[in-house]
Scaffold this active site. Structure first.
Site, PDB file in Angstrom:
ATOM      1  N   HIS A  38       0.822  -1.209   0.000  1.00 31.70           N
ATOM      2  CA  HIS A  38       0.000   0.000   0.000  1.00 31.70           C
ATOM      3  C   HIS A  38       0.859   1.263   0.000  1.00 31.70           C
ATOM      4  CE1 HIS A  38      -4.416  -0.766   1.004  1.00 31.70           C
ATOM      5  NE2 HIS A  38      -3.923  -1.918   0.604  1.00 31.70           N
ATOM      6  N   SER A 105      -5.360  -5.789  -9.846  1.00 24.76           N
ATOM      7  CA  SER A 105      -5.557  -4.597 -10.675  1.00 24.76           C
ATOM      8  C   SER A 105      -5.602  -3.308  -9.870  1.00 24.76           C
ATOM      9  CB  SER A 105      -6.831  -4.735 -11.515  1.00 24.76           C
ATOM     10  OG  SER A 105      -7.952  -4.986 -10.697  1.00 24.76           O
ATOM     11  N   GLY A 106      -5.467  -3.396  -8.535  1.00 25.14           N
ATOM     12  CA  GLY A 106      -5.186  -2.215  -7.728  1.00 25.14           C
ATOM     13  C   GLY A 106      -6.392  -1.501  -7.175  1.00 25.14           C
ATOM     14  N   GLU A 107      -6.082  -0.514  -6.327  1.00 24.87           N
ATOM     15  CA  GLU A 107      -7.096   0.364  -5.744  1.00 24.87           C
ATOM     16  C   GLU A 107      -6.694   1.812  -5.980  1.00 24.87           C
ATOM     17  OE1 GLU A 107      -5.312  -1.497  -3.169  1.00 24.87           O
ATOM     18  OE2 GLU A 107      -6.452  -3.320  -3.534  1.00 24.87           O
ATOM     19  N   GLY A 174     -14.659 -11.385  -9.293  1.00 26.80           N
ATOM     20  CA  GLY A 174     -15.824 -11.670 -10.109  1.00 26.80           C
ATOM     21  C   GLY A 174     -15.441 -12.464 -11.342  1.00 26.80           C
ATOM     22  N   LYS A 194     -16.038 -17.325  -1.449  1.00 35.87           N
ATOM     23  CA  LYS A 194     -17.092 -17.597  -2.421  1.00 35.87           C
ATOM     24  C   LYS A 194     -16.692 -18.773  -3.313  1.00 35.87           C
ATOM     25  CE  LYS A 194     -18.936 -12.877  -2.738  1.00 35.87           C
ATOM     26  NZ  LYS A 194     -19.209 -11.740  -3.644  1.00 35.87           N
TER      27      LYS A 194
END
Length: 323
Positions: A38, A105-107, A174, A194
């Protein structure tokens, strides 16, 4: 048996403490470790965010057994993929082959700092796929030249390559990210238990590969104190990745979670010192098909007590439950 991991969470401890903590995790008997990467903490109350790759280099020298892994590095904005490949190869050498390169893919929280904006998720997936291709090409050795839609590489080469490059993990949330992971990854990474993520990964080419999950926990002999600490530092966790990837600043997460109560947090994060509660929280990951689960103990100052309790109580309980 599912493997149980330890998380060096850079958002909640300084660099020297993080290295001390992973040394303690190795001594306590954790099977592997992961490290967040981060630029900002999620909330100001967490209070830290040192450079993960320097911490990992120190951890590689301070430990001898425990595997290391980024969870996760974004190879598209703050870091050019050619530089990520060099860092990962170097760390694989320093650690004696104990490193896995976890990618995502990041924030916006971390990637906005270089001033390149934050495009739509479709563009981010395009960039990510191109970046992973560059990293894999450099791991193969030789010179790499690439002129793509998002990146240029001009005759790059890794001069210090390990005999076996680090396995690449890809974070998913997803169907689209599972399709990417199935094509590109040696293992899959997720923060939610999930089963549909595991099955989608398998369907797109990931069958038989490791599946690594992550679960926040908050040990304290005073359960009320554990709940209070989890609420103070981790109430952002329930926002879901579609929200968490978009917010740009710790103050944004503070505002987005202002109505999250302590009861809400206690329902989603195991708190206290009852090992059965922690076992019950890990069980959905095991039932969903995850082969590894990295636990995140909330609170930098609480790590020594948590590690002692884990060695004596938690890890034996988890191994008894999931042997």
């Amino acid at each position: 048996m599912v493997q149980i991991g330890y998380t060096m969470m850079t958002e909640q401890a300084g660099p020297r403490d993080l290295v001390d903590h992973v040394v303690g995790a190795e001594e306590a008997g954790f099977d592997f470790s992961v490290t967040s990467d981060h630029y900002f903490p999620w909330l100001r109350s967490q209070g830290h965010s040192p450079y993960a790759w320097t911490v990992l280099g120190a951890a590689a020298q301070a430990t001898s057994r425990i595997p290391l892994m980024t969870y996760v590095t974004c190879p598209t904005f703050r870091y050019h993929p050619a530089v990520v490949a060099q860092k990962a190869a170097t760390l694989q050498l320093l650690s004696g082959g104990r490193f896995r390169l976890g990618l995502g893919s990041g924030e916006n929280l971390n990637e906005h700092v270089v001033g390149r904006g934050w495009p739509s998720v479709d563009v981010r997936h395009e960039m990510f796929e191109e970046a992973v291709g560059i990293i894999r090409a450099l791991f193969e050795g030789g010179h790499v030249t690439h002129h793509g839609k998002h990146y240029d590489v001009d005759s790059a080469r890794l001069w210090d390559l390990p005999d076996a490059p680090p396995p690449i993990g890809v974070a998913v949330s997803g169907e689209r990210s599972c399709a990417l992971a199935g094509r590109l990854a040696d293992l899959v990474i997720a923060t939610e238990p999930k089963a549909e993520l595991v099955s989608a990964f398998d369907r797109h080419g990931g069958s038989g590969k490791p599946r690594v999950g992550q679960l926040p926990v908050c040990f304290d002999t005073d359960r009320d104190a554990a709940i209070a600490r989890a609420h103070d530092q981790f109430r952002w966790f329930g926002g879901g990745w579609k929200v968490n990837s978009e917010l740009p600043h710790p103050d944004s997460f503070d505002g987005a979670t202002q109505f999250v109560t302590r009861d809400d947090v206690a329902e989603s994060i195991p708190c206290g010192d009852d090992p059965d509660v922690f076992v019950s929280a890990v069980r959905p990951y095991v039932e969903a098909g995850f082969t590894e689960v990295a636990l995140v103990q909330i609170g930098g100052d609480s790590q020594p007590a948590y590690l002692e309790w884990s060695e004596k109580t938690l890890l034996p309980a988890l191994r008894d439950a999931f042997a």
